[in-house]
Design an enzyme around this catalytic site. Structure first.
Site, PDB file in Angstrom:
ATOM      1  N   ASP A  85       0.827  -1.210   0.000  1.00  5.60           N
ATOM      2  CA  ASP A  85       0.000   0.000   0.000  1.00  5.60           C
ATOM      3  C   ASP A  85       0.863   1.263   0.000  1.00  5.60           C
ATOM      4  O   ASP A  85       2.022   1.246   0.416  1.00  5.60           O
ATOM      5  CB  ASP A  85      -0.878   0.040   1.254  1.00  5.60           C
ATOM      6  CG  ASP A  85      -2.065  -0.901   1.185  1.00  5.60           C
ATOM      7  OD1 ASP A  85      -2.119  -1.726   0.256  1.00  5.60           O
ATOM      8  OD2 ASP A  85      -2.935  -0.814   2.077  1.00  5.60           O
ATOM      9  N   HIS A  94       3.860  -2.177   3.018  1.00  7.01           N
ATOM     10  CA  HIS A  94       3.824  -0.804   2.495  1.00  7.01           C
ATOM     11  C   HIS A  94       5.094  -0.482   1.714  1.00  7.01           C
ATOM     12  O   HIS A  94       6.192  -0.855   2.130  1.00  7.01           O
ATOM     13  CB  HIS A  94       3.650   0.190   3.642  1.00  7.01           C
ATOM     14  CG  HIS A  94       2.346   0.047   4.361  1.00  7.01           C
ATOM     15  ND1 HIS A  94       2.134  -0.936   5.303  1.00  7.01           N
ATOM     16  CD2 HIS A  94       1.182   0.741   4.256  1.00  7.01           C
ATOM     17  CE1 HIS A  94       0.886  -0.847   5.756  1.00  7.01           C
ATOM     18  NE2 HIS A  94       0.290   0.164   5.142  1.00  7.01           N
ATOM     19  N   HIS A 142      -5.984   9.173  -0.007  1.00  5.85           N
ATOM     20  CA  HIS A 142      -5.857   8.399   1.232  1.00  5.85           C
ATOM     21  C   HIS A 142      -6.818   8.829   2.347  1.00  5.85           C
ATOM     22  O   HIS A 142      -6.472   8.792   3.538  1.00  5.85           O
ATOM     23  CB  HIS A 142      -4.414   8.490   1.749  1.00  5.85           C
ATOM     24  CG  HIS A 142      -3.999   7.320   2.583  1.00  5.85           C
ATOM     25  ND1 HIS A 142      -3.954   7.361   3.959  1.00  5.85           N
ATOM     26  CD2 HIS A 142      -3.571   6.084   2.249  1.00  5.85           C
ATOM     27  CE1 HIS A 142      -3.525   6.207   4.436  1.00  5.85           C
ATOM     28  NE2 HIS A 142      -3.286   5.411   3.416  1.00  5.85           N
ATOM     29  N   HIS A 146      -5.960   2.450  -4.434  1.00  7.68           N
ATOM     30  CA  HIS A 146      -5.851   2.740  -2.999  1.00  7.68           C
ATOM     31  C   HIS A 146      -6.384   4.143  -2.696  1.00  7.68           C
ATOM     32  O   HIS A 146      -6.035   4.741  -1.678  1.00  7.68           O
ATOM     33  CB  HIS A 146      -4.395   2.601  -2.551  1.00  7.68           C
ATOM     34  CG  HIS A 146      -4.212   2.494  -1.067  1.00  7.68           C
ATOM     35  ND1 HIS A 146      -4.959   1.646  -0.269  1.00  7.68           N
ATOM     36  CD2 HIS A 146      -3.351   3.124  -0.220  1.00  7.68           C
ATOM     37  CE1 HIS A 146      -4.569   1.764   0.988  1.00  7.68           C
ATOM     38  NE2 HIS A 146      -3.601   2.665   1.053  1.00  7.68           N
TER      39      HIS A 146
END
Length: 215
Positions: free
Chosen positions: A27, A172, A82, A78
């Site tokens: 991510d 990540h 955010h 994604h």
């Protein structure tokens, strides 16, 4: 726990256990200080993965997204900036999803975006608007909290202790846009990188295959 209030509705918490497959996912990228190094490790071990990219980062680093796709990895949504989508109104949810898809396709016209993940927080509106956009909501089943830099051994141990067929591992390769100013960019994900060098051979030695998410 509030952030998982609707997790039973997310159809993709694990990816099936018929085969001994485990799915590495990343991510918050692409990030020029992290993503390339992650890709190098995956290439060395011939392991495909899934990258949940932020639309804003895609616009800044389209070359990295193209490399992700060119090296056989899956590119997924994604969101653009955010946010916690469960705190957004319907218009904002749709905008975050749509603009991210557009950024990905602009960078990589050959990519068909099929999956979305954000925060692990879901509600009926987020789920329905994701699926209406043709995206399959994805959660995870193993979270070593590598973003918090708990130490390489902690990351490795958390993944290996929970490894099972169908597991989706959350890692990540960047950081959210609102945290970049507070991040040490050089070495940002060095613990994740070092952990990956141990995790991949350890999972292989246990008879697991590492795959990108099913399409």
């Amino acid at each position: 726990m509030k952030r998982r209030a609707y997790i039973s509705e997310v159809p993709f918490d694990e990816a099936g256990s018929d085969d001994r497959n485990i799915y590495l996912t990343f991510d918050d990228g692409p990030n020029p200080h992290c993503t390339g190094q992650i890709l190098d490790v995956l290439a060395e071990h011939r392991v495909p993965a899934t990258f949940f990219v932020l639309g804003g980062h895609v616009k800044d680093h389209p070359d990295l997204v193209r490399r992700v796709a060119a090296e056989g990895h899956l590119v997924a949504n994604h969101t653009m900036t955010h946010p916690d989508l469960t705190a957004c109104d319907s218009e904002a949810i749709e905008r975050e999803i749509k603009e991210t898809n557009e950024a990905i396709v602009s960078a990589c016209p050959q990519v068909a975006v099929q999956h979305i993940r954000r925060y692990g927080a879901w509600n009926a509106d987020v789920l329905s608007r994701s699926m209406n956009a043709g995206l399959r909501p994805v959660h995870w089943s193993i979270d070593p909290r590598d973003w918090s830099r708990p130490g390489v051994d902690s990351i490795v141990d958390a993944v290996l202790a929970a490894a099972r067929p169908g597991a989706i591992v959350l890692l990540h390769d960047g950081c959210p846009p609102d945290e970049i100013g507070n991040c040490k960019l050089t070495g940002l994900r060095d613990q994740t990188l070092s952990a990956l060098l141990a995790i991949i051979p350890a999972l292989h030695s246990r008879g697991f295959s590492l795959r990108s998410l099913p399409q």
